[in-house]
Write a protein that holds these residues in place. Structure first.
Motif, mmCIF file in Angstrom:
data_model
loop_
_atom_site.group_PDB
_atom_site.id
_atom_site.type_symbol
_atom_site.label_atom_id
_atom_site.label_comp_id
_atom_site.label_asym_id
_atom_site.label_seq_id
_atom_site.Cartn_x
_atom_site.Cartn_y
_atom_site.Cartn_z
ATOM 1 N N SER A 157 70.375 23.228 58.606
ATOM 2 C CA SER A 157 69.286 24.186 58.757
ATOM 3 C C SER A 157 68.054 23.513 59.363
ATOM 4 O O SER A 157 67.942 22.287 59.383
ATOM 5 N N SER A 158 67.133 24.346 59.817
ATOM 6 C CA SER A 158 65.879 23.809 60.342
ATOM 7 C C SER A 158 65.092 23.096 59.248
ATOM 8 O O SER A 158 64.359 22.133 59.505
ATOM 9 N N GLY A 159 65.253 23.557 57.994
ATOM 10 C CA GLY A 159 64.585 22.904 56.871
ATOM 11 C C GLY A 159 65.002 21.457 56.715
ATOM 12 O O GLY A 159 64.176 20.576 56.434
ATOM 13 N N TYR A 160 66.310 21.195 56.909
ATOM 14 C CA TYR A 160 66.808 19.820 56.822
ATOM 15 C C TYR A 160 66.185 18.960 57.919
ATOM 16 O O TYR A 160 65.735 17.830 57.671
ATOM 17 N N TRP A 161 66.167 19.468 59.158
ATOM 18 C CA TRP A 161 65.637 18.684 60.272
ATOM 19 C C TRP A 161 64.146 18.438 60.111
ATOM 20 O O TRP A 161 63.626 17.390 60.538
ATOM 21 N N TRP A 162 63.431 19.374 59.484
ATOM 22 C CA TRP A 162 62.028 19.141 59.165
ATOM 23 C C TRP A 162 61.886 17.930 58.238
ATOM 24 O O TRP A 162 61.008 17.077 58.424
ATOM 25 N N VAL A 163 62.748 17.862 57.224
ATOM 26 C CA VAL A 163 62.705 16.738 56.282
ATOM 27 C C VAL A 163 62.982 15.422 57.011
ATOM 28 O O VAL A 163 62.321 14.406 56.762
ATOM 29 N N VAL A 164 63.952 15.426 57.929
ATOM 30 C CA VAL A 164 64.279 14.218 58.689
ATOM 31 C C VAL A 164 63.079 13.763 59.526
ATOM 32 O O VAL A 164 62.727 12.574 59.556
ATOM 33 N N VAL A 165 62.449 14.719 60.208
ATOM 34 C CA VAL A 165 61.286 14.391 61.054
ATOM 35 C C VAL A 165 60.134 13.873 60.201
ATOM 36 O O VAL A 165 59.522 12.839 60.513
ATOM 37 N N ILE A 166 59.830 14.582 59.112
ATOM 38 C CA ILE A 166 58.741 14.155 58.226
ATOM 39 C C ILE A 166 59.037 12.773 57.636
ATOM 40 O O ILE A 166 58.168 11.898 57.587
ATOM 41 N N GLY A 167 60.284 12.572 57.202
ATOM 42 C CA GLY A 167 60.675 11.273 56.653
ATOM 43 C C GLY A 167 60.559 10.167 57.674
ATOM 44 O O GLY A 167 60.122 9.051 57.353
#
Length: 396
Positions: free
Chosen positions: A220-230
């Motif tokens: 999901s886009s939520g997962y990719w947000w976490v990856v980018v933020i991390g």
């Protein structure tokens, strides 16, 4: 019919002997490693004449290597069905590198030792945690993991504290570094004599990569947000070696620079449990906001510090940020990843984090050398602020 309540049964369960052995393995190896790491930046700069950029390159490559190896070590452990062998390889490799540090007469030897040491760390982490899960009674599994982690933290505090005492006594970094060989050897001996693993049936499955590239579109886009933020947050979290160098720059002698690691580890330890307690009661995103805010404050204080007391305040804030952020991002990854793709989700996250970790320490070293030490911490604060802004945008 038994009148025993579930709580009574849990109280009667004892933590297995193997868990205690793994706890002491972690304690002694972390004591050894942190004794070395608390003195290594000063040793590199003062004895071997390395630049801050060189320190950044060494630390960046070493820590990112541990992250990359960790991606595959768990999958290999599951495939061969044995944990102890991989653990012995990982801890043994780390122990064998310890004599290289006091013997080093060049930066290249230190780099080789750090590189091999971190490969060992990457190899041992996943099978060790899997073995804890294997031998822990389900009713007290949390206590078993907590015990091992607590003893690991004790080693992280004792290592640099012992470095200070030995420097006061011996007043020679290379002699003190030799002492790190002893607890590392004890850790390996404990694995051989004290760690027992349950018998596993041979694996009937072929080895599978922990990262399934074809599944990327399923996230999901939520997962990719976490990856980018991390990833952005990891860019702000350069090696703690620069905290030690900051102490040296402000006039700390080689004897007292390990105090930085003692203070950082103590505040990390003191904040980790309250942060974990809060994570069950408030959103993880809010806790991560606090962690990022603490890192921004730490960087700003360290950038402006000109006295020992203000620098130690910055180090304390750095330790607090670790307590409030360590593990929170991993929890968010688990929350956002599809159930059948958690291994791939963590593999991708660790891969991105490893690349960013390398960039972070190299960038920190370049800034320190080219512009000045203050710029390293100012840029760290800006990157942490960027990660915080992304997190706030995501949560809206």
């Amino acid at each position: 019919m038994s009148s025993d309540s579930p709580n009574t049964n849990v109280e009667r369960l004892r933590i297995p002997r193997t868990i205690w052995a793994l706890g002491f393995v972690s304690l002694f190896m972390d004591l050894s490693s942190e004794l070395v790491h608390s003195l290594l930046p000063v040793f590199l700069v003062t004895t071997l004449g390395a630049s801050a950029l060189t320190v950044g390159v060494i630390e960046g490559i070493a820590e990112s290597t541990a992250m990359f190896v960790k991606i595959f070590s768990g999958a290999i452990s599951d495939f061969i069905g044995r944990r102890k062998g991989l653990m012995l390889l990982g801890y043994g490799l780390a122990a064998l590198t310890k004599p290289l540090f006091p013997l080093a007469h060049s930066v290249e030897v230190v780099f080789t030792a750090r590189f091999l040491d971190r490969i060992g760390k990457g190899i041992r982490g996943a099978p060790r945690d899997a073995l804890v899960a294997d031998v822990s009674p389900p009713e007290i599994r949390g206590a078993c993991f907590g015990l091992r982690q607590s003893m690991d933290t004790v080693g992280a505090v004792l290592g640099p504290a012992l470095a200070i005492l030995l420097m006061l006594w011996l007043a020679d970094i290379q002699l003190v570094l030799w002492v790190a060989v002893i607890p590392a050897a004890i850790a390996v001996t404990l694995i051989v004599t004290g760690v027992k693993e349950p018998v596993h049936a041979p694996s009937e499955h072929k080895f599978r990569s922990p990262i399934h590239w074809r599944a990327l579109l399923d996230f999901s886009s939520g997962y990719w947000w976490v990856v980018v933020i991390g990833g952005v947050f990891t860019l702000a979290r350069f090696s703690e070696a620069f905290l030690v160098l900051r102490a040296q720059q402000l006039g700390f002698s080689a004897t007292w620079t390990p105090l930085v690691m003692v203070v950082m580890a103590l505040f990390y330890t003191l904040s980790a449990y309250p942060a974990g307690w809060l994570s069950d009661r408030i959103s993880r995103t809010k806790l991560l906001v606090v962690g990022m805010g603490l890192l921004i404050l730490a960087d700003l204080v360290l950038a402006q510090s000109s006295f020992a007391i203000t620098m130690m305040l910055g180090v304390a804030l750095w330790g607090l940020h670790m307590g409030f952020s360590q593990g929170i991002l991993a929890s968010l990854v688990a929350d956002k990843a599809p159930g059948k793709l958690k291994g791939t989700a963590f593999g991708i996250f660790n891969l991105v984090s490893g690349v960013c970790m390398l960039i972070a320490s190299v960038l920190a070293g370049w800034l320190w050398q080219s512009i000045g030490s203050d710029s390293t911490f100012v840029v760290g604060a800006l990157l942490a602020s960027t990660a915080l802004l992304l997190l706030l945008l995501k949560s809206q």
